[in-house]
Scaffold this active site. Structure first.
Site, short mmCIF file in Angstrom:
data_model
loop_
_atom_site.label_atom_id
_atom_site.label_comp_id
_atom_site.label_asym_id
_atom_site.label_seq_id
_atom_site.Cartn_x
_atom_site.Cartn_y
_atom_site.Cartn_z
N ASN A 9 -9.67 -1.86 -2.87
CA ASN A 9 -10.97 -1.73 -3.54
C ASN A 9 -11.10 -2.56 -4.82
O ASN A 9 -12.17 -3.07 -5.12
CB ASN A 9 -11.31 -0.25 -3.78
CG ASN A 9 -10.33 0.44 -4.71
OD1 ASN A 9 -9.15 0.13 -4.71
ND2 ASN A 9 -10.82 1.36 -5.49
N GLU A 53 -0.89 6.95 -7.40
CA GLU A 53 -2.28 7.02 -7.86
C GLU A 53 -3.13 7.12 -6.61
O GLU A 53 -3.24 6.15 -5.86
CB GLU A 53 -2.64 5.76 -8.67
CG GLU A 53 -1.82 5.56 -9.93
CD GLU A 53 -2.09 6.60 -11.01
OE1 GLU A 53 -3.04 7.39 -10.86
OE2 GLU A 53 -1.32 6.64 -11.97
N CYS A 72 -12.00 4.62 -6.92
CA CYS A 72 -11.42 5.97 -6.86
C CYS A 72 -12.08 6.89 -7.87
O CYS A 72 -12.07 8.10 -7.71
CB CYS A 72 -9.92 5.89 -7.10
SG CYS A 72 -9.52 5.03 -8.62
N GLU A 129 0.00 6.14 -15.15
CA GLU A 129 0.17 4.73 -15.45
C GLU A 129 -0.77 4.36 -16.58
O GLU A 129 -1.79 4.99 -16.79
CB GLU A 129 -0.10 3.90 -14.20
CG GLU A 129 0.96 4.16 -13.15
CD GLU A 129 0.95 3.18 -12.00
OE1 GLU A 129 0.29 2.15 -12.09
OE2 GLU A 129 1.63 3.47 -11.00
P1 NAD Z 1 -4.30 3.07 1.86
O1 NAD Z 1 -3.48 4.24 1.46
O2 NAD Z 1 -4.74 2.97 3.26
O3 NAD Z 1 -3.51 1.70 1.56
C1 NAD Z 1 -3.05 1.38 0.28
C2 NAD Z 1 -1.87 0.44 0.42
O4 NAD Z 1 -0.80 1.13 1.05
C3 NAD Z 1 -2.14 -0.79 1.28
O5 NAD Z 1 -1.49 -1.91 0.73
C4 NAD Z 1 -1.51 -0.40 2.60
O6 NAD Z 1 -1.11 -1.49 3.38
C5 NAD Z 1 -0.29 0.37 2.11
N1 NAD Z 1 0.31 1.27 3.09
C6 NAD Z 1 -0.28 1.88 4.14
N2 NAD Z 1 0.63 2.60 4.83
C7 NAD Z 1 1.81 2.45 4.17
C8 NAD Z 1 3.12 2.95 4.39
N3 NAD Z 1 3.42 3.74 5.43
N4 NAD Z 1 4.08 2.62 3.52
C9 NAD Z 1 3.82 1.83 2.45
N5 NAD Z 1 2.60 1.30 2.21
C10 NAD Z 1 1.61 1.62 3.06
O7 NAD Z 1 -5.51 3.04 0.86
P2 NAD Z 1 -6.74 2.04 0.87
O8 NAD Z 1 -7.64 2.42 1.99
O9 NAD Z 1 -6.24 0.65 0.77
O10 NAD Z 1 -7.42 2.39 -0.53
C11 NAD Z 1 -8.37 3.38 -0.71
C12 NAD Z 1 -7.75 4.61 -1.34
O11 NAD Z 1 -7.11 4.27 -2.55
C13 NAD Z 1 -8.78 5.65 -1.70
O12 NAD Z 1 -8.30 6.91 -1.33
C14 NAD Z 1 -8.88 5.56 -3.21
O13 NAD Z 1 -9.30 6.72 -3.85
C15 NAD Z 1 -7.48 5.21 -3.56
N6 NAD Z 1 -7.41 4.59 -4.87
C16 NAD Z 1 -6.85 5.31 -5.89
C17 NAD Z 1 -6.80 4.77 -7.16
C18 NAD Z 1 -6.21 5.51 -8.31
O14 NAD Z 1 -5.95 4.90 -9.34
N7 NAD Z 1 -5.98 6.80 -8.21
C19 NAD Z 1 -7.31 3.49 -7.39
C20 NAD Z 1 -7.87 2.80 -6.31
C21 NAD Z 1 -7.91 3.36 -5.06
#
Ligand code: NAD
Length: 480
Positions: A150, A248, A282, A461
């Site tokens: 995002n 996060e 998020c 963080e």
């Molecule tokens: P996601 O969890 O699908 O993917 C995030 C990352 O994790 C990607 O690089 C993905 O390839 C990797 N990943 C997926 N499976 C994995 C595994 N088994 N092992 C290691 N890495 C793996 O999330 P997304 O769809 O990319 O992002 C959206 C989500 O992120 C939303 O839930 C949003 O709220 C959250 N988000 C949180 C914050 C925060 O600071 N709290 C900030 C931005 C986004």
């Protein structure tokens, strides 16, 4: 077609298996580049390079690391035009948003930690003339940094900067959905003469690339930003290895509007919190609680404000919303809107895909959507949708809204709108959220520890907390 490459040991390399995945441009649904479909071997190569580089990088002075990082930040600024276009093309967000938020923040993240490392201090405890205790903080080794789609470069730099500033080396895995700015960053590192092996970037799927990275025996520290389900998986696989872990995760953030709020400010901030980046931040305020006395008036004003938002070509400076990130994500959001209708929700505005003629006809555009009439505890009001969809819910009392706001499994952020100072502070203290804004939204001071409560994450963080997270404390007691 352009091939994105991995960045390992200072060089751009193909994935060892030679396989690639399609990279889509959400604004028109076309494949415009190819992403390495990396796997364990690539991670092993990157971790080996980072482990070797750690020997010298961890011995550099803070001043040297700071200067190298400052130079990298300057190089990001130099290529900001290219990065803005790439970020928008990869993600679907308006170029204006990338220009105002994502790309400037990427270089300021690096500058912030390059400065912070010079001003950090360690703790000392004196025992009444008997002994002194002091704490040394050492880097841990290779940090695994995994980021979502995002805010691709913004969140990647938010992790790698403190990891590198504290003397760790890094293997980063950006989201496979938006790899382009991380690829440009690797080219920028090469041009800036960034030391080999200190930062490595491996592209690929979570299951094939992320898993071998988080479970690698030589990555003692894992910093992850992404969805709660993925975070749970990472917590499960890393726990038996006793890794240092920061998560996060997702949010379902309440935006609480009291009757005594500055009305116009509350309406415009609620609209911004709802729909910035197509609702894919998020911290977006996706549940808008409005006190009964002003509910009807607020609803009408919010719908009017939303009707003025223009969904359109991300390249067009007049577009307020661009495309959502992928076809799959668009379909998920549309299915949530359908579910909301079945649960009795009334669509006040939006609710549909926005179809354009010509070049953009296959793009993933959604109308900004406001839904009312859903109970606070239904699935739509409990689960993250992560799109331009918000619900509006009336409340009577302070106590009632605190209970409704706290009813989800998440606890990332909240906004409160009131002109009553005492009430603002009182409610803030009672909301389960790692960040609470009063009369504003997404105003970030990088020194503040950032992160969520409950299932929105563990660890914090930001600021000096990040410097602590990426180092191992060692306490020394000296008898005097
Ligand atoms: P996601 O969890 O699908 O993917 C995030 C990352 O994790 C990607 O690089 C993905 O390839 C990797 N990943 C997926 N499976 C994995 C595994 N088994 N092992 C290691 N890495 C793996 O999330 P997304 O769809 O990319 O992002 C959206 C989500 O992120 C939303 O839930 C949003 O709220 C959250 N988000 C949180 C914050 C925060 O600071 N709290 C900030 C931005 C986004």
């Amino acid at each position: 077609m352009e091939k994105i490459l991995n960045y390992i040991n200072g060089e751009l390399v193909e994935p060892t298996n030679g396989n690639y995945l399609d990279n889509y441009n959400p604004s028109n649904g076309e494949v415009y580049s190819l992403i390495p479909d990396s796997e364990k071997q690539d991670i092993d190569n990157a971790v080996a390079a980072a482990k070797e580089a750690f020997k010298s990088w961890s011995k550099t002075t803070k001043q040297e690391r700071s200067e190298i990082l400052m130079k990298l930040a300057d190089s990001i600024d130099k290529y900001s035009e290219e990065l803005i276009k790439a970020e928008s093309k990869d993600n679907g967000k308006p170029e204006t948003l990338a220009a105002h938020v994502d790309i400037p923040r990427a270089s300021s993240n690096i500058r912030f930690f390059a400065g912070a490392i010079l001003h950090d201090s360690s703790e000392m405890h004196e025992m009444d003339g008997i002994a002194i205790n002091y704490t040394l903080r050492n880097p841990l080794g290779v940090a695994a940094c995994i980021s979502p789609w995002n805010l691709p470069l913004y969140l990647l730099t938010w992790k790698i900067a403190p990891a590198l500033a504290t003397g760790n080396t890094v293997v980063a895995k950006p989201s496979e959905v938006t790899p382009m700015t991380a690829y440009l960053l690797s080219k920028i590192c090469i041009e800036a003469g960034f030391p080999k092996g200190v930062l490595n970037i491996v592209h690929g799927l979570g299951s094939k690339t992320g898993d071998p990275l988080t479970t690698h025996p030589d990555t003692p520290i894992v910093s992850f930003t992404g969805g709660t389900v993925t975070g749970k998986h990472i917590a499960t696989v890393t726990a038996p290895m006793f890794k240092k872990l920061s998560l996060e995760l997702g949010g379902k953030n309440p935006n609480i509007i009291f009757a005594d709020a500055d009305f116009d400010k509350a309406v415009s901030t609620a609209a911004r919190a709802a729909f910035t980046n197509q609702g894919q931040i998020c911290l977006c305020g996706s549940r808008i609680f409005v006190q009964e006395e002003i509910y009807e008036k607020f609803k009408i004003a919010l719908v009017a404000k939303t009707s003025n938002l223009k969904v359109g070509d991300p390249k067009d400076i007049s577009s307020d919303l661009g495309a959502v990130v992928s076809k799959g994500h668009m379909e998920k959001i549309l299915s949530k809107i359908e579910q909301a209708k079945q649960l009795g929700g009334k669509i006040l505005i939006g609710g549909k895909r926005e179809i354009f003629e010509g070049e953009l006809k296959d793009g993933y555009y959604l109308q900004p959507t406001i839904i009312e009439g859903l109970p606070f505890d239904c699935d739509i009001n409990q689960e993250e949708i992560f799109g331009p969809v918000v619900t509006i819910i009336p409340f009577k009392t302070e106590q009632e809204v605190i209970e409704m706001a706290n009813s989800t499994k998440y606890g990332l952020s909240a906004s409160i709108f009131t002109e009553n100072i005492s009430k603002g502070h009182r409610v803030a203290a009672n909301i389960d959220a790692g960040v609470v804004w009063i009369n504003t939204w997404l105003l970030r001071d990088l020194r503040i520890p950032f992160g969520g409560m409950k299932q929105s994450g563990i660890g914090r963080e930001g600021g000096f907390k990040s410097l602590q997270f990426f180092t191992e404390p060692k306490n020394v007691c000296v008898k005097i």
